[in-house]
Design an enzyme around this catalytic site. Structure first.
Site, PDB file in Angstrom:
ATOM      1  N   LYS A 113      33.593  24.632   8.548  1.00 57.64           N
ATOM      2  CA  LYS A 113      33.222  25.684   7.907  1.00 57.64           C
ATOM      3  C   LYS A 113      32.045  25.831   7.512  1.00 57.64           C
ATOM      4  CE  LYS A 113      36.552  28.637  11.216  1.00 57.64           C
ATOM      5  NZ  LYS A 113      38.404  29.178  10.911  1.00 57.64           N
ATOM      6  N   LYS A 192      31.547  21.230  21.529  1.00 58.52           N
ATOM      7  CA  LYS A 192      32.350  21.642  21.750  1.00 58.52           C
ATOM      8  C   LYS A 192      32.380  22.752  22.221  1.00 58.52           C
ATOM      9  CE  LYS A 192      35.674  24.906  19.792  1.00 58.52           C
ATOM     10  NZ  LYS A 192      36.863  25.386  19.073  1.00 58.52           N
ATOM     11  N   LYS A 195      32.702  29.846  20.272  1.00 59.67           N
ATOM     12  CA  LYS A 195      31.747  31.184  19.825  1.00 59.67           C
ATOM     13  C   LYS A 195      30.799  31.081  18.621  1.00 59.67           C
ATOM     14  CE  LYS A 195      35.689  33.976  20.347  1.00 59.67           C
ATOM     15  NZ  LYS A 195      37.368  32.985  19.485  1.00 59.67           N
TER      16      LYS A 195
HETATM   17  P1  ADP Z   1      36.592  29.963  19.153  1.00 55.65           P
HETATM   18  O1  ADP Z   1      35.971  28.261  18.286  1.00 55.65           O
HETATM   19  O2  ADP Z   1      35.413  30.154  20.146  1.00 55.65           O
HETATM   20  O3  ADP Z   1      35.971  30.778  17.867  1.00 55.65           O
HETATM   21  P2  ADP Z   1      39.370  29.986  18.695  1.00 55.65           P
HETATM   22  O4  ADP Z   1      39.258  29.888  17.526  1.00 55.65           O
HETATM   23  O5  ADP Z   1      38.807  31.698  18.751  1.00 55.65           O
HETATM   24  O6  ADP Z   1      37.246  29.663  19.676  1.00 55.65           O
HETATM   25  O7  ADP Z   1      40.377  30.040  20.390  1.00 55.65           O
HETATM   26  C1  ADP Z   1      41.073  30.243  20.592  1.00 55.65           C
HETATM   27  C2  ADP Z   1      41.961  29.079  21.379  1.00 55.65           C
HETATM   28  O8  ADP Z   1      40.705  28.881  22.570  1.00 55.65           O
HETATM   29  C3  ADP Z   1      42.540  28.480  20.323  1.00 55.65           C
HETATM   30  O9  ADP Z   1      43.219  28.490  21.625  1.00 55.65           O
HETATM   31  C4  ADP Z   1      41.447  27.193  21.064  1.00 55.65           C
HETATM   32  O10 ADP Z   1      41.695  26.107  20.735  1.00 55.65           O
HETATM   33  C5  ADP Z   1      41.163  27.304  21.977  1.00 55.65           C
HETATM   34  N1  ADP Z   1      39.524  27.382  22.371  1.00 55.65           N
HETATM   35  C6  ADP Z   1      38.746  27.108  21.985  1.00 55.65           C
HETATM   36  N2  ADP Z   1      37.417  26.726  22.433  1.00 55.65           N
HETATM   37  C7  ADP Z   1      37.762  25.592  22.731  1.00 55.65           C
HETATM   38  C8  ADP Z   1      37.130  24.588  24.029  1.00 55.65           C
HETATM   39  N3  ADP Z   1      36.129  24.615  23.928  1.00 55.65           N
HETATM   40  N4  ADP Z   1      37.784  23.843  24.503  1.00 55.65           N
HETATM   41  C9  ADP Z   1      39.154  24.192  24.823  1.00 55.65           C
HETATM   42  N5  ADP Z   1      40.076  25.161  24.278  1.00 55.65           N
HETATM   43  C10 ADP Z   1      39.306  25.708  22.619  1.00 55.65           C
END
Ligand code: ADP
Ligand code: TRP
Length: 325
Positions: A113, A192, A195
């Site tokens: 980050k 990956k 968001k």
């Molecule tokens: P983002 O990275 O989009 O902000 P979050 O951190 O809010 O997503 O993640 C919420 C849940 O979704 C977590 O358990 C995270 O590990 C899972 N997750 C987010 N992106 C992925 C991905 N690309 N593949 C698998 N799981 C994911």
């Protein structure tokens, strides 16, 4: 068999996407019924990256509607918004006192980050301690997450063990639940899906927007008559919607001449629309009935609060915050 306490949370930091769905949401919903499911929207965590008030409350409401539409049943689970059970911040403080700086210094998510230009502040740095509190406050046994959360889960276990060693066995040490085939869903650019990377395929958006996003998935320039690389986002994304036979068939199409990426994109688009269409109407219902949604969340917060109060009483006693009568 004894029901397991399964808990996970998601940040309302933008539209929920296929990575969230396969990595966490659909797996949580599958656990429902046979397990004691605890699910929450991590809006305190989102504060570390989204300072705009309107976005935060809109995204939080929509994340709740997404979960309800996808089948999270508030009668069979405990579903709440993190800030409605503020005991978690109190536990964060208690855990902070046994959390070495070195442990937090090693957090790769924090480093990522900062590398992306988010300014360093105490909230961002102590994010993993708040996450540990989320998990430990509710005596969670199993935590379904994507691969990116693995280190946070290890930190949670480390903190729980430290508390138990110092004050007796007061906390349940949780197990991460990471599923190999869905732990790292790629985004349209092959990184990956996240968001924060601008590479998401949203679960619920207009047909037009979803089609446009899929057409943007990065592909290579291999000529039609040559075999294609399967270690690519389009292949991986489409596989998520196929059963074993379907994947075998897709593999053979990739290995043989004649495959056009455009055709695969259209098939992926159709699979996504078909997969999520049963949930769209339900989502519209919740979006247009905010009072119903608020009632559901109020009950969820009350249920979660009861469990939280018990854990806080036990840990405060163990730590010496209660005066003996
Ligand atoms: P983002 O990275 O989009 O902000 P979050 O951190 O809010 O997503 O993640 C919420 C849940 O979704 C977590 O358990 C995270 O590990 C899972 N997750 C987010 N992106 C992925 C991905 N690309 N593949 C698998 N799981 C994911
Ligand atoms: N940090 C998690 C993420 O970004 C969200 C989260 C917060 C979480 N608290 C949690 C996940 C507790 C599992 C358990 O995805």
């Amino acid at each position: 068999m004894k029901k397991q306490r399964v808990l996970s949370g998601i940040q309302p930091s933008g539209q929920l996407h296929l990575g969230n769905y396969f990595g966490m949401m659909s797996r949580m919903i599958q656990y429902q019924g046979n397990n004691d499911l605890f699910c929450f929207i991590a809006n305190y965590h989102a504060l570390t990256t989204i300072p705009e008030k309107d976005n935060l409350s809109k995204n939080t409401f929509e994340a709740v509607c997404d979960f309800l539409a996808l089948g999270l049943d508030p009668e069979k689970s405990t579903f709440w918004i993190q800030s409605d059970v503020p005991q978690v911040t109190e536990l964060t403080w208690l855990l902070s006192n046994v959390t070495p700086m070195g442990l937090l210094d090693r957090a790769t998510s924090y480093k990522d980050k900062i590398a992306r230009g988010i300014s360093a502040n105490l909230g961002l740095f102590s994010y993993p301690v708040l996450m540990a509190a989320d998990i430990l406050l509710f005596n969670s046994e199993l935590v379904p997450v994507g691969k990116d959360q693995k280190q946070h889960l290890e930190m949670t276990r480390d903190i729980a063990v430290r508390i138990n060693n110092l004050f007796g066995d007061v906390l349940v040490v949780p197990e991460p639940d990471i599923e190999k085939t869905t732990m790292l869903v790629p985004g349209t650019d092959g990184q990956k899906m996240s968001k924060s990377y601008g590479n998401i395929i949203p679960i619920f958006d207009t047909e037009k927007k979803i089609r446009k996003t899929i057409m943007r998935i990065k592909t290579d320039t291999t000529p039609i008559e040559e075999p294609k690389d399967k270690d690519t986002p389009l292949f991986q994304l489409y596989s998520l919607f196929l059963n074993e036979d379907g994947i075998e068939d897709l593999t053979s199409r990739y290995d043989n001449p004649g495959l056009r990426y455009g055709d695969i994109k259209v098939e992926l688009f159709e699979s996504i629309m078909e997969h999520f269409s049963p949930f769209r109407e339900k989502r519209e219902y919740y979006i247009s009935h905010p009072d119903h949604v608020k009632d559901i969340l109020k009950i969820g917060a009350e249920k979660a609060s009861t469990v939280a109060d018990k854990t806080m009483a036990t840990i405060k006693e163990a730590i010496g915050l209660k005066i003996d009568s």
